[in-house]
Structure formats: C-alpha cells, structure tokens
Design a protein around this motif. Structure first.
Motif, PDB file in Angstrom:
ATOM      1  N   GLU A 162      -9.728  36.795 -50.493  1.00  0.00           N
ATOM      2  CA  GLU A 162      -9.089  35.791 -49.631  1.00  0.00           C
ATOM      3  C   GLU A 162      -9.695  34.517 -49.634  1.00  0.00           C
ATOM      4  O   GLU A 162      -9.020  33.234 -49.601  1.00  0.00           O
ATOM      5  N   ARG A 163     -11.094  34.493 -49.587  1.00  0.00           N
ATOM      6  CA  ARG A 163     -11.693  33.187 -49.914  1.00  0.00           C
ATOM      7  C   ARG A 163     -11.620  32.408 -51.071  1.00  0.00           C
ATOM      8  O   ARG A 163     -11.450  31.273 -51.210  1.00  0.00           O
ATOM      9  N   GLN A 164     -11.499  33.362 -52.223  1.00  0.00           N
ATOM     10  CA  GLN A 164     -11.254  32.737 -53.496  1.00  0.00           C
ATOM     11  C   GLN A 164      -9.828  31.902 -53.386  1.00  0.00           C
ATOM     12  O   GLN A 164      -9.448  30.932 -53.802  1.00  0.00           O
ATOM     13  N   LEU A 165      -8.786  32.518 -52.820  1.00  0.00           N
ATOM     14  CA  LEU A 165      -7.487  31.854 -52.860  1.00  0.00           C
ATOM     15  C   LEU A 165      -7.358  30.980 -52.001  1.00  0.00           C
ATOM     16  O   LEU A 165      -6.794  29.853 -52.376  1.00  0.00           O
ATOM     17  N   PHE A 166      -8.107  30.723 -51.103  1.00  0.00           N
ATOM     18  CA  PHE A 166      -8.215  29.848 -50.022  1.00  0.00           C
ATOM     19  C   PHE A 166      -8.903  28.558 -50.512  1.00  0.00           C
ATOM     20  O   PHE A 166      -8.202  27.456 -50.591  1.00  0.00           O
ATOM     21  N   ARG A 167      -9.882  28.809 -51.212  1.00  0.00           N
ATOM     22  CA  ARG A 167     -10.478  27.562 -52.171  1.00  0.00           C
ATOM     23  C   ARG A 167      -9.769  27.017 -53.226  1.00  0.00           C
ATOM     24  O   ARG A 167      -9.695  25.703 -53.352  1.00  0.00           O
ATOM     25  N   GLN A 168      -9.055  27.982 -53.811  1.00  0.00           N
ATOM     26  CA  GLN A 168      -8.230  27.432 -54.806  1.00  0.00           C
ATOM     27  C   GLN A 168      -6.900  26.604 -53.987  1.00  0.00           C
ATOM     28  O   GLN A 168      -6.537  25.605 -54.698  1.00  0.00           O
ATOM     29  N   LEU A 169      -6.396  27.072 -52.993  1.00  0.00           N
ATOM     30  CA  LEU A 169      -5.268  26.425 -52.426  1.00  0.00           C
ATOM     31  C   LEU A 169      -5.630  24.887 -51.633  1.00  0.00           C
ATOM     32  O   LEU A 169      -4.883  23.993 -52.041  1.00  0.00           O
TER      33      LEU A 169
END
Length: 196
Positions: free
Chosen positions: A68-75
């Motif tokens: 979830e953190r990885q996707l947040f950082r990409q967003l």
C-alpha cells in the motif's frame, strides 16, 4: 526517513491512528484499507510510514503493508495528485482494485473518486500503467466488523474528508435503508464516497 512505527495502538478512527512508541505518541493518517487491518485499541501494532514535510507541518501517513505504501508513493509522483488525494484513492479502492484499474487503463473508474478529474485520471493511467504492470503489488482484502458504531464512524470519516455533515448523514441513512445485508464501515464509506 521513518520506515515504520511500532507500539501500542492508543486510538483509531477511519482516517487516523495514534501509536504510543516508548512513551511518545505519533498521530498517523491512514486509509480505510489500513484502518480495517488495525487491531483493537490497546493492542500492539506496526504501521509502515511515509513522512511528508511541508513548510507548516510534518505529516505521517501510515500503511498496514509495504504494498500500500509503494502504491501511495507512486501515486504522489503524479502531477495533480497530492498525499491527501492519494489517501482518498486508497480509501475508495483496495490496492489490488486500484492497481487493476490503472493497469487496465480504466480512467472512468478513477474519476469516480472524489478529487480525481478526467485529466488527472488519464495522467495516472499513462504514467503508472507500465510501472504497475511490471510490479508485484498484491493486497489481501480483509473486512472487519465494527459493531453498532458503523454509522457514526462512517459519518465521522466522511466529514473529516471535507464533506458537509448534513449531506453525509443523508447519504449514509439512504445507504443503510436500502441495504438488507450487513456492511462494514469501510464498505459504507466507499459507497458513500461514490454518492457524495
């Protein structure tokens, strides 16, 4: 950079958690997906974090897992998507649903999320489609029953996201009246977000 915060969960709401870590309590903003993974207050927990440093504030965002953190950082690398918008996106859909929408190029589904317009949705798809199709983001959806406080928590969560209380109460009451099945607070908030 703070990798994670681990300690006793002192307080939780659909949008935040307070964790006591050795006598220092950290207030951490969370998505509905992370909120659903949190244990009961008083129990030990760990949240992976992202620290946002602005001129007027240092804000910690917390995630139940690294995906979830990885996707947040990409967003948040996308122009027009700030940290709060990314958090709203992760509250509206699970990591796997959001990833599937982006990889499939489904900009229409992204536009159903508050704060995401047509241009931003297209930009997210264009910039992240290839990255996400090559990544290994996987997220298990878990639902947590919150008993009789579902309506109160849903209203509190939606008003804290900036919606007017009267409009929120009307939508939540309508959703609860129309459904015969039990809904988790996360499901109620997600449906509410689509109607507000």
């Amino acid at each position: 950079m703070i990798e994670y915060i681990e300690g006793k969960l002192m307080e939780k709401t659909p949008t935040s958690a307070v964790i006591d870590c050795g006598g220092v309590a950290y207030m951490i903003l969370v998505s509905l997906n992370t909120y659903a993974q949190l244990p009961q207050e008083g129990n030990h927990t760990r949240l992976y974090t992202h620290l946002q440093i602005k001129e007027d504030a240092h804000v910690l965002f917390g995630f139940s897992n690294k995906a979830e953190r990885q996707l947040f950082r990409q967003l948040i690398t996308i122009s027009g998507v700030g940290a709060l918008t990314a958090q709203m996106m992760l509250s509206s859909m699970s990591v796997s649903e959001l990833t599937a929408c982006i990889v499939a190029g489904n900009a229409g589904a992204l536009q159903s999320i508050k704060g995401i317009g047509a241009k931003t949705a297209q930009r997210i798809v264009i910039e992240l489609k290839d990255k996400l199709s090559k990544s290994d983001i996987v997220f298990e959806d878990n639902t947590v029953s919150t008993g009789n406080t579902i309506k109160i928590e849903a209203i509190a969560a939606l008003t804290s996201l900036g919606f007017k209380k009267e409009a929120v109460e009307k939508v939540i009451n309508k959703l609860l009246a129309e459904t015969t099945e039990d809904m988790t607070v996360e499901e109620l908030i997600k449906k509410g977000l689509k109607l507000l």
